[in-house]
Design an enzyme around this catalytic site. Structure first.
Site, mmCIF file in Angstrom:
data_model
loop_
_atom_site.group_PDB
_atom_site.id
_atom_site.type_symbol
_atom_site.label_atom_id
_atom_site.label_comp_id
_atom_site.label_asym_id
_atom_site.label_seq_id
_atom_site.Cartn_x
_atom_site.Cartn_y
_atom_site.Cartn_z
ATOM 1 N N SER A 94 66.153 52.037 26.356
ATOM 2 C CA SER A 94 67.541 51.897 27.973
ATOM 3 C C SER A 94 66.240 51.743 29.042
ATOM 4 O O SER A 94 67.174 51.285 30.213
ATOM 5 C CB SER A 94 67.967 53.489 28.425
ATOM 6 N N LYS A 97 66.766 48.484 30.667
ATOM 7 C CA LYS A 97 68.073 47.817 31.222
ATOM 8 C C LYS A 97 67.870 47.383 32.595
ATOM 9 O O LYS A 97 68.666 46.777 33.238
ATOM 10 C CB LYS A 97 69.269 49.308 31.288
ATOM 11 N N TYR A 220 72.546 43.678 23.144
ATOM 12 C CA TYR A 220 72.454 44.745 23.942
ATOM 13 C C TYR A 220 71.065 45.773 22.979
ATOM 14 O O TYR A 220 70.280 45.721 23.493
ATOM 15 C CB TYR A 220 73.979 45.418 24.551
ATOM 16 N N TYR A 272 70.387 59.376 34.348
ATOM 17 C CA TYR A 272 71.661 59.885 33.927
ATOM 18 C C TYR A 272 72.258 61.073 34.245
ATOM 19 O O TYR A 272 72.129 61.165 35.727
ATOM 20 C CB TYR A 272 72.134 59.870 32.107
ATOM 21 N N VAL A 290 65.694 56.329 24.784
ATOM 22 C CA VAL A 290 65.802 57.377 24.117
ATOM 23 C C VAL A 290 64.009 57.269 22.920
ATOM 24 O O VAL A 290 64.593 57.867 21.532
ATOM 25 C CB VAL A 290 67.085 57.474 23.218
HETATM 26 N N1 GLN Z 1 70.537 51.979 22.330
HETATM 27 C C1 GLN Z 1 70.450 53.318 23.214
HETATM 28 C C2 GLN Z 1 72.130 53.547 22.945
HETATM 29 O O1 GLN Z 1 72.545 52.265 23.155
HETATM 30 C C3 GLN Z 1 70.201 53.079 23.709
HETATM 31 C C4 GLN Z 1 70.008 54.472 24.917
HETATM 32 C C5 GLN Z 1 69.224 55.321 25.550
HETATM 33 O O2 GLN Z 1 67.829 55.094 26.011
HETATM 34 N N2 GLN Z 1 69.716 56.278 26.238
HETATM 35 O O3 GLN Z 1 72.175 54.902 22.380
#
Ligand code: GLN
Length: 340
Positions: A94, A97, A220, A272, A290
């Site tokens: 993430s 993003k 994505y 988050y 993650v």
């Molecule tokens: N690719 C992971 C997902 O879509 C990314 C989530 C994350 O890094 N918080 O769940």
């Protein structure tokens, strides 16, 4: 002025410039020494902290060695400080993003994100479907999965291939190096990402996804599987710290006017439902993934990146959080003030 006097004036000016440059160089060297000392301290302090757990909903992430722990600082003058496992590539997840958000703003203006995705923190998990349902149908912000998939859908492209190539080229500009996908991570997530496919369809159904849902989910998933080292991610963050210009290659990657808006969303939603506690303790715009990476930005100064796979309950790396917090507190880096 006679030529002799003019020559003396120029000589004096040159001497003053040399002295000033000397002072600046010394200051930078001292700062680098302080940063290196703190990064080393932070690494030593938290390397044996075994709390948290690797993400396992993406099966390949469960297999990454949990003891890995790297820290990199990249300053806006291009100084790089590395401690620990900084040469291991990990999936950007993430943290990606942030850079797709930048690409959309650069291509279509800031309003594309504000109007079509929104910039409100959800206080919910990154893959919450309830958050979309509770709002006005938009994806809330570009850092939760719905908003990130919506941002992918806003990249101007006529095909999946073009969409993907634009995103990868953008990330590579920010990193100052050609980045590639970690195939094992991509294959593992693509085989299990039913929830993200569901999210894309919910958004498309309400008119808040702007391209074909499965295409956007796949692109994505690829963007989340891009491999980075701590240094590569730190140069990406350092580009934001440097007003949008890569501090190593000097290439402009995003207009300066977009940077404060990107950092604002990082501050409000980068962790988050853990964003409040992070703003409280570290006080820095940052984004987690993650895969265990966190990129924190100190505007005008540097980026600090931590990588270690074990995560807390919000999906944020435990060791990376603690290390960045330690450095931020010790140097009084919080954007809300040094507190001393
Ligand atoms: N690719 C992971 C997902 O879509 C990314 C989530 C994350 O890094 N918080 O769940």
């Amino acid at each position: 002025m006679n030529p002799l006097k003019q020559h003396r004036a120029w000589s004096r000016l040159a001497l003053i410039c040399l002295v000033v440059a000397g002072i600046a160089a010394t200051a930078t060297a001292q700062d680098a020494a302080t940063l290196a000392k703190l990064a080393k301290e932070a690494h030593a302090k938290f390397k044996d902290d075994a709390s948290g757990k690797n993400a396992d909903y993406i099966p390949a992430l469960a297999k990454v060695p949990s003891q890995l722990f790297g820290l990199t600082i990249v300053t806006v003058d291009g100084t790089v400080i590395n401690v620990g496992d900084v040469n291991t590539g990990f999936s950007i997840q993430s943290c990606s993003k942030v850079f797709t958000m930048a690409l959309v703003m650069q291509e279509s203006g800031a309003s594309a994100i504000l109007d079509k995705v929104n910039v409100e923190p959800t206080g919910e998990a990154f893959n919450s479907i309830r958050a979309i349902e509770e709002g006005d149908g938009r994806a809330d912000n570009p850092f939760v999965n719905p908003g990130a998939i919506a941002a992918v859908s806003l990249v101007q492209a006529k095909s999946a291939q073009e969409r993907w190539e634009k995103i990868l080229a953008c990330y590579s500009r920010f990193a100052g190096e050609k980045l590639t996908v970690l195939d094992d991570i991509y294959t593992s997530e693509a085989a299990t990402n039913f929830r993200n496919r569901g999210i894309a369809h919910v958004l498309f159904n309400s008119g808040h996804l702007y391209a074909e849902p499965l295409e956007c989910t796949d692109v994505y998933t690829k963007q989340c599987s891009v491999g980075v080292t701590c240094k590569q991610l730190a140069v990406m963050g350092g580009t934001l710290a440097n007003g949008g210009v890569n501090p190593v290659t000097q290439e402009r990657c995003v207009d300066a006017k977009h940077v404060p808006k990107i950092l604002a969303v990082m501050t409000m939603a980068g962790f988050y439902d853990g964003s409040g506690a992070w703003a409280w303790s570290a006080g820095l715009p940052a984004k987690t993934g993650v895969g265990g990476g966190i990129v924190a930005v100190v505007p005008g100064k540097m980026a600090i990146v931590g990588f270690s796979p074990p995560l807390d309950s919000f999906g944020n790396s435990v060791r990376a959080q603690k290390a960045i917090q330690y450095i931020s507190e010790n140097l009084g880096l919080s954007i809300f003030g040094p507190g001393k």
